[in-house]
Design a protein around this motif. Sequence first.
Motif, PDB file in Angstrom:
ATOM      1  N   LEU A  24      -5.261   5.467  14.582  1.00 11.01           N
ATOM      2  CA  LEU A  24      -5.341   4.405  14.081  1.00 11.01           C
ATOM      3  C   LEU A  24      -4.944   3.975  12.628  1.00 11.01           C
ATOM      4  O   LEU A  24      -4.933   4.803  11.950  1.00 11.01           O
ATOM      5  N   LYS A  74      -2.161  -7.747  19.644  1.00 12.56           N
ATOM      6  CA  LYS A  74      -3.217  -6.580  19.533  1.00 12.56           C
ATOM      7  C   LYS A  74      -3.588  -5.911  18.519  1.00 12.56           C
ATOM      8  O   LYS A  74      -4.562  -5.476  17.993  1.00 12.56           O
ATOM      9  N   ASP A  75      -2.283  -5.639  17.813  1.00 11.52           N
ATOM     10  CA  ASP A  75      -2.446  -5.231  16.475  1.00 11.52           C
ATOM     11  C   ASP A  75      -3.362  -5.680  15.440  1.00 11.52           C
ATOM     12  O   ASP A  75      -4.118  -5.302  14.797  1.00 11.52           O
ATOM     13  N   TYR A 135      -6.957  -5.522  12.557  1.00  9.82           N
ATOM     14  CA  TYR A 135      -6.710  -5.693  11.276  1.00  9.82           C
ATOM     15  C   TYR A 135      -7.718  -6.771  10.940  1.00  9.82           C
ATOM     16  O   TYR A 135      -8.611  -6.516  10.100  1.00  9.82           O
ATOM     17  N   SER A 167       4.040  -6.817  13.823  1.00  5.78           N
ATOM     18  CA  SER A 167       2.684  -6.688  14.522  1.00  5.78           C
ATOM     19  C   SER A 167       2.461  -7.726  15.656  1.00  5.78           C
ATOM     20  O   SER A 167       3.068  -8.758  15.629  1.00  5.78           O
ATOM     21  N   THR A 168       1.763  -7.125  16.752  1.00  4.58           N
ATOM     22  CA  THR A 168       1.541  -7.923  18.002  1.00  4.58           C
ATOM     23  C   THR A 168      -0.038  -8.508  17.822  1.00  4.58           C
ATOM     24  O   THR A 168      -0.617  -8.038  17.102  1.00  4.58           O
ATOM     25  N   SER A 198       0.923   3.154   8.658  1.00  4.00           N
ATOM     26  CA  SER A 198       1.507   2.637   9.870  1.00  4.00           C
ATOM     27  C   SER A 198       0.803   3.081  11.198  1.00  4.00           C
ATOM     28  O   SER A 198       1.084   2.583  12.385  1.00  4.00           O
TER      29      SER A 198
END
Length: 549
Positions: A213, A110-111, A115, A107-108, A208
């Motif tokens: 989203l 941004k990801d 969360y 995950s980045t 995923s």
Amino acid sequence: MNPNHFEFWPPLLSKTLTVPKTTLYDNLVISAKKYPDKIAIQYYGQAYSYKRLLKEVEQLAGYLESELNVKKEEKILLFMQNSPQFLISFFAILRLRAVVVPINPMSTTKDLTFYVQDCDIRQALVGQELYEKVIPLKEETSLKNLIVASYSDYMDTEKARENLPPELTAPSNALTEDTSWKDALNTTRQAAAYTGEDEDVAMIPYTSGTTGLPKGCVHTNKTVQANTVGTSHWMNVTADAVILTTLPLFHVTGLIHSALAPLYSGSTMVMMTRWDRDYAAKTIEKHGCSNWINISTMLIDFLSNPNLVNYDLSSLKAIGGGGAPLPEAVGEQLYNRTGLRYIEGYGLFETISQTHFNPPNRPKLQCLGIPSFDVDARIIDLVTGNELGANQEGELVVNGPQVFRGYYKRDQDNRESHIKIGEKKFFRTGDIVKVDEEGYFFIVDRLKRMINAAGFKVWPTEVESVLYKHHAVQQACVVSAPDAKRGETVKAFVILKDEFIGKVTENDIIEWSKEQMAAYKYPRILEFIESFPTTTSGKILWRELQKNS
């Protein structure tokens, strides 16, 4: 529900399963009492007993409660690769009746922002190599406190003199703002008495997000325990089993089959942080691994290793997995090499891994298997919602003890993803399947992935299974491509086996495929590629390939 599958139920195994009222944390405590000095984890040259594992869980829980004021039901981010620290973190969070939010290490920033905001997260346990991704969130989100773990602290760098990636061997970095793993475990504070219950929310793994989203799947101790205990029985995971842990633990299949079920049974896990086919083969031989749950792409890579003949794999007693159907040709290759049949299963984040599993004594290739303990699985018509019979293609819906409580803060998604049949509530999987006369389920494809070629339905999985039969094909992925006449057409990306590179052309395989399948199904376009984009669990990111089509 068609009861025919019970004829092929594993012998001596009950057809129903009473889920224990005990919690996941209780499982660790009980195993540590039963097998205190037994090795729980082998990790790159270091061994960790159940007694030590529980001790470090208690130490970390004491720090989280006393220093960070972690409360019941608080969501905690777990952002780490496979390591002893991952499991210690997982159980320390549960020890406080807080909620684990395990996130894909790929995950980045941004990801991660999504969360953290979705779950209002204040605390995170992070792998050192991922630390830089998380730091910006302390300024932009609710995230305040980080505990940073270095994997090298738990390995024996002298014994593990392999060509390991730098994130494994990197020493602990000095931290100016946040807390190192070692400092967190140095606490002398004991957490308050444990009073956890089976209905406590234990974890929220995220889908995923391939169709929008990501959505958090709310799982209680009870739903996770259903598949933890079910796996232990179905796969005969005993205290003397040795589990090769290669699937990522943030993913539900890896977590259940390669960690939680072994811990419930008191087994030993031989854990790998990063996939390496040579290291895996060496590990099987050295530690006598008996059980290995993987994904088809991982097994394909493992079997294509020219050095495999140099290793003794005779300790293996059970190999299986899910995520994508195993090509028949690969299944035969596995059998010829090990004498073992691949045991496929099927599940989702929403069902915390399996709802279906092949009977170990009678598996079928490219098959989801039969419904697991107390699962009611049905196939419904996509238009009418009516239940379908044998060999009719429709959407799979499931009801069972492992089905999640619902999507976190997603009321509309919860309404749309469920259907009532009679007095029962079923989860709509979005997968197109069919069932044979014996009650075995087979995937046709994802509802979203269907190719509409001049009005004909083409399921990529079916085309891929045929392509794998070609002697030069190592891996294949089929996607849709725009076509002026047909609207959409079939395109195949293929990875060739090394010995056929430069000797087989794209057109050779297209011409061959014409003889193997219906005219509307065979690939009109075929492109050789060196590697596929994949998730950390090994699933091919077909949407990424389709973008380039």
